[in-house]
Design a protein around this motif. Structure first.
Motif, mmCIF file in Angstrom:
data_model
loop_
_atom_site.group_PDB
_atom_site.id
_atom_site.type_symbol
_atom_site.label_atom_id
_atom_site.label_comp_id
_atom_site.label_asym_id
_atom_site.label_seq_id
_atom_site.Cartn_x
_atom_site.Cartn_y
_atom_site.Cartn_z
ATOM 1 N N PRO A 2 1.017 -12.831 -5.696
ATOM 2 C CA PRO A 2 1.239 -13.513 -4.421
ATOM 3 C C PRO A 2 0.283 -13.009 -3.343
ATOM 4 O O PRO A 2 -0.312 -11.938 -3.467
ATOM 5 C CB PRO A 2 2.681 -13.147 -4.078
ATOM 6 N N GLU A 3 0.166 -13.811 -2.316
ATOM 7 C CA GLU A 3 -0.632 -13.420 -1.160
ATOM 8 C C GLU A 3 -0.006 -12.189 -0.511
ATOM 9 O O GLU A 3 1.203 -12.004 -0.581
ATOM 10 C CB GLU A 3 -0.655 -14.571 -0.142
ATOM 11 N N PRO A 4 -0.814 -11.362 0.145
ATOM 12 C CA PRO A 4 -0.242 -10.212 0.851
ATOM 13 C C PRO A 4 0.688 -10.691 1.964
ATOM 14 O O PRO A 4 0.414 -11.705 2.612
ATOM 15 C CB PRO A 4 -1.460 -9.489 1.422
ATOM 16 N N SER A 5 1.769 -9.967 2.179
ATOM 17 C CA SER A 5 2.719 -10.343 3.224
ATOM 18 C C SER A 5 2.178 -9.943 4.589
ATOM 19 O O SER A 5 1.270 -9.106 4.709
ATOM 20 C CB SER A 5 4.062 -9.655 2.986
ATOM 21 N N LYS A 6 2.763 -10.535 5.638
ATOM 22 C CA LYS A 6 2.364 -10.182 6.997
ATOM 23 C C LYS A 6 2.620 -8.706 7.262
ATOM 24 O O LYS A 6 1.864 -8.051 7.975
ATOM 25 C CB LYS A 6 3.111 -11.047 8.006
ATOM 26 N N GLN A 7 3.679 -8.179 6.675
ATOM 27 C CA GLN A 7 4.002 -6.760 6.853
ATOM 28 C C GLN A 7 2.914 -5.885 6.214
ATOM 29 O O GLN A 7 2.479 -4.902 6.799
ATOM 30 C CB GLN A 7 5.366 -6.452 6.248
ATOM 31 N N GLU A 8 2.477 -6.252 5.015
ATOM 32 C CA GLU A 8 1.417 -5.492 4.341
ATOM 33 C C GLU A 8 0.107 -5.563 5.123
ATOM 34 O O GLU A 8 -0.584 -4.553 5.292
ATOM 35 C CB GLU A 8 1.183 -6.040 2.933
ATOM 36 N N ALA A 13 -3.894 -3.282 8.738
ATOM 37 C CA ALA A 13 -4.670 -3.495 9.962
ATOM 38 C C ALA A 13 -4.473 -2.338 10.929
ATOM 39 O O ALA A 13 -5.438 -1.861 11.542
ATOM 40 C CB ALA A 13 -4.273 -4.812 10.611
ATOM 41 N N TYR A 14 -3.252 -1.859 11.048
ATOM 42 C CA TYR A 14 -2.975 -0.732 11.943
ATOM 43 C C TYR A 14 -3.710 0.517 11.473
ATOM 44 O O TYR A 14 -4.316 1.226 12.278
ATOM 45 C CB TYR A 14 -1.466 -0.474 12.007
ATOM 46 N N LYS A 15 -3.696 0.753 10.190
ATOM 47 C CA LYS A 15 -4.392 1.919 9.629
ATOM 48 C C LYS A 15 -5.895 1.823 9.902
ATOM 49 O O LYS A 15 -6.523 2.798 10.328
ATOM 50 C CB LYS A 15 -4.121 1.997 8.128
ATOM 51 N N LEU A 16 -6.468 0.658 9.686
ATOM 52 C CA LEU A 16 -7.894 0.459 9.931
ATOM 53 C C LEU A 16 -8.222 0.624 11.410
ATOM 54 O O LEU A 16 -9.240 1.222 11.773
ATOM 55 C CB LEU A 16 -8.330 -0.930 9.451
ATOM 56 N N PHE A 30 -9.354 -6.664 12.965
ATOM 57 C CA PHE A 30 -8.715 -5.753 12.018
ATOM 58 C C PHE A 30 -7.722 -6.482 11.123
ATOM 59 O O PHE A 30 -7.553 -6.134 9.960
ATOM 60 C CB PHE A 30 -8.062 -4.584 12.754
ATOM 61 N N TRP A 31 -7.058 -7.504 11.648
ATOM 62 C CA TRP A 31 -6.131 -8.301 10.848
ATOM 63 C C TRP A 31 -6.900 -8.982 9.712
ATOM 64 O O TRP A 31 -6.498 -8.932 8.553
ATOM 65 C CB TRP A 31 -5.421 -9.335 11.720
ATOM 66 N N ALA A 34 -8.107 -6.423 7.131
ATOM 67 C CA ALA A 34 -6.993 -5.956 6.302
ATOM 68 C C ALA A 34 -6.600 -7.014 5.276
ATOM 69 O O ALA A 34 -6.382 -6.704 4.101
ATOM 70 C CB ALA A 34 -5.797 -5.614 7.182
ATOM 71 N N GLU A 35 -6.526 -8.253 5.714
ATOM 72 C CA GLU A 35 -6.160 -9.342 4.810
ATOM 73 C C GLU A 35 -7.176 -9.468 3.675
ATOM 74 O O GLU A 35 -6.814 -9.598 2.502
ATOM 75 C CB GLU A 35 -6.075 -10.642 5.603
ATOM 76 N N GLN A 36 -8.449 -9.373 4.013
ATOM 77 C CA GLN A 36 -9.504 -9.470 2.994
ATOM 78 C C GLN A 36 -9.447 -8.310 2.018
ATOM 79 O O GLN A 36 -9.572 -8.500 0.811
ATOM 80 C CB GLN A 36 -10.881 -9.544 3.659
ATOM 81 N N GLU A 37 -9.245 -7.107 2.535
ATOM 82 C CA GLU A 37 -9.151 -5.938 1.657
ATOM 83 C C GLU A 37 -8.001 -6.082 0.674
ATOM 84 O O GLU A 37 -8.151 -5.790 -0.514
ATOM 85 C CB GLU A 37 -8.965 -4.661 2.483
ATOM 86 N N LEU A 38 -6.854 -6.519 1.160
ATOM 87 C CA LEU A 38 -5.694 -6.661 0.281
ATOM 88 C C LEU A 38 -5.929 -7.740 -0.779
ATOM 89 O O LEU A 38 -5.544 -7.570 -1.935
ATOM 90 C CB LEU A 38 -4.441 -6.973 1.107
ATOM 91 N N ARG A 39 -6.566 -8.827 -0.387
ATOM 92 C CA ARG A 39 -6.874 -9.880 -1.372
ATOM 93 C C ARG A 39 -7.866 -9.380 -2.404
ATOM 94 O O ARG A 39 -7.747 -9.693 -3.591
ATOM 95 C CB ARG A 39 -7.413 -11.114 -0.661
ATOM 96 N N ASN A 40 -8.855 -8.603 -1.967
ATOM 97 C CA ASN A 40 -9.836 -8.062 -2.907
ATOM 98 C C ASN A 40 -9.189 -7.090 -3.878
ATOM 99 O O ASN A 40 -9.544 -7.063 -5.058
ATOM 100 C CB ASN A 40 -10.985 -7.380 -2.166
ATOM 101 N N GLU A 41 -8.250 -6.288 -3.396
ATOM 102 C CA GLU A 41 -7.532 -5.372 -4.282
ATOM 103 C C GLU A 41 -6.759 -6.157 -5.334
ATOM 104 O O GLU A 41 -6.732 -5.785 -6.496
ATOM 105 C CB GLU A 41 -6.565 -4.501 -3.481
#
Length: 53
Positions: A2-8, A13-16, A30-31, A34-41
């Protein structure tokens, strides 16, 4: 997978943002990062197979 959740995305994004020194007025940047990094993972996950694409 599944797509990353808004919480993830928000947590990443906060960490970055913190790692970058907490710059002002760059929330969207940053949002998106973060979204791109999670999708790439997810795409590089060893559990991905042709059946899960």
């Amino acid at each position: 997978m599944p797509e990353p959740s808004k919480q993830e995305i928000g947590a990443r994004a906060y960490k970055l943002w913190e790692q970058a020194g907490r710059p002002e007025d760059r929330e969207a940047e940053f949002w998106q990062l973060a979204e791109q990094e999670l999708r790439n993972e997810d795409q590089s996950s060893p559990t991905r197979t042709a059946d899960t694409l």
